[in-house]
Design a protein around this motif. Sequence first.
Motif, PDB file in Angstrom:
ATOM      1  N   CYS A  44      63.117 -19.970   6.485  1.00  0.00           N
ATOM      2  CA  CYS A  44      63.897 -20.817   7.942  1.00  0.00           C
ATOM      3  C   CYS A  44      63.323 -20.469   9.040  1.00  0.00           C
ATOM      4  N   CYS A  66      63.718 -24.993  12.877  1.00  0.00           N
ATOM      5  CA  CYS A  66      62.769 -25.990  13.897  1.00  0.00           C
ATOM      6  C   CYS A  66      63.657 -27.413  14.025  1.00  0.00           C
ATOM      7  N   CYS A  75      65.388 -30.318  12.171  1.00  0.00           N
ATOM      8  CA  CYS A  75      65.238 -29.733  10.788  1.00  0.00           C
ATOM      9  C   CYS A  75      65.667 -30.987  10.006  1.00  0.00           C
ATOM     10  N   CYS A 101      60.336 -29.945   4.507  1.00  0.00           N
ATOM     11  CA  CYS A 101      60.910 -29.168   4.888  1.00  0.00           C
ATOM     12  C   CYS A 101      59.707 -28.993   5.852  1.00  0.00           C
TER      13      CYS A 101
HETATM   14  S1  SF4 Z   1      62.917 -28.528   8.399  1.00  0.00           S
HETATM   15 FE1  SF4 Z   1      64.748 -27.290   8.224  1.00  0.00          FE
HETATM   16  S2  SF4 Z   1      65.162 -25.824   6.725  1.00  0.00           S
HETATM   17 FE2  SF4 Z   1      62.905 -26.341   7.091  1.00  0.00          FE
HETATM   18  S3  SF4 Z   1      62.860 -24.814   7.979  1.00  0.00           S
HETATM   19 FE3  SF4 Z   1      62.889 -26.514   9.215  1.00  0.00          FE
HETATM   20  S4  SF4 Z   1      64.824 -25.541  10.448  1.00  0.00           S
HETATM   21 FE4  SF4 Z   1      64.481 -24.565   7.996  1.00  0.00          FE
END
Ligand code: SF4
Length: 455
Positions: free
Chosen positions: A31, A34, A37, A77
Amino acid sequence: MPAKYHIHTQPMPPKHKPIGKYGIVDWREDCSACHNCVKRECAYDVYDKERDRLVNALQYVDYLYECKGCLCCVQSCTKGLLTWETNPEYLKLGDEVWTPDIISSTWFQAETGRIPVSGAGYPGPFCGPGFDSILTDMSEIVRPTRDGIHGREYINTQVDIGRKPTALAFNPEGKLALKSPPIVDIPIPAIFGLMPWHKTSPQLLTAILDAAKKLGTYAFVDDSSLFAHDVAIPYVSGEFVPLEARLAVWPDSPDVVRRIEKAKSTNPEMIAIVSLCLNQNAVSRSLELAKAGIDVIHLLADWHGMTVNSDKPKHITHAVREVHLAFVEQGNRDEITLIAGGGIALAEHMAKTIICGADLVSVDVPLMVALECRICKNCQQGLPCPIEIEDVEHDYAVQRIVNLMGAWHNQLLEMMGAMGIREVRRLRGEVGRAMFFDDLERECFEPIFGKRKEL
Ligand code: SF4
Ligand code: SF4
Ligand code: SF4
């Protein structure tokens, strides 16, 4: 104008960890944390609601109890870390009739009091056995009520229990010349039945009775220490005479009419119900009982909604329809009350059973599922209950049952609104508001492919 009937629900979280349907496989080690997210974007706020549990889970597969399977997080994601799969534990719940989806949806309704939704839409077939072979006709949905089911247009879900006079008579002074027979009205077309095989306790039965009282309905009870409860319908065995009861129920037996007459001689205002096993003799026996003066007949299928002791078991909907039509044929259907029970698991089952001719239904197993029963059947085999249901906490149990009935009531209002029916008493036997798969198949395909082979 009297106040509208409204069931006051409030969230009542589960006492045990619910078994979620979908697992989001979350490869956390990759992960990238982000800023935006996708988990925060979940329209149902699932990750946030289940955060405490997820933080402690520390597993690669997190089963999300409230996930609606819309796939938004899976698709969005940025690193494609999230995958959607079904929890194998979930698939082990219940059986082919009390399916995992029915159990899970009942838990949700008992927790929230809300109508369940599916973010992924309805993925299943449009027909199946039992209740799924009846499609309700929502053609009026193009002209819904002006301001929704809780708006100004009243949809009445009240039903009467008792023998109704077929005609009025007046004396020369213009006063009613008839003594009206005892009758009870309840604001929802459901009473609570006896549990078919679950282990119960006075504590559990008291909670069921108190929930029934809050809802304005009644409950069958076979524990004589609770017969004096305001909304108890004593289940009478032997020669016991319920002196104070407003309603009482007797299991059918050769001398049931005599026993009821004896009870009525001391309590003439009591409404007598005979509980009859739905078997191949149900039609003739129902007619016989009504002729002998029985006010209310409870038609009880097995807990899977099938007729009992029969070579070719029928579904409760077919069996109830036969009894209803036999009374229609005789011209006395409006006099008596038919309560149908056994295998009724969802709000739509209540509506479909009424469409097939019942005035109201008796609800049993869903009350246990509302209290987090997994239908593991341990209690049937004398084994300990994993959720210790007999020691259930009173206020929790009452609110969960009230929530479930609140969600069922709202679904009934939605269905009736969409059918263009404003009165549940008019829904009884209203097969014009339903399509039966067997009829549709016969009409559409028999001329082309011939008659379906009987298996
Ligand atoms: S969207 Fe959320 S679960 Fe997916 S990589 Fe980014 S932080 Fe991680
Ligand atoms: S699949 Fe949809 S409902 Fe389920 S957690 Fe992801 S965004 Fe939420
Ligand atoms: S959880 Fe299992 S043992 Fe407990 S009441 Fe339900 S079926 Fe019986």
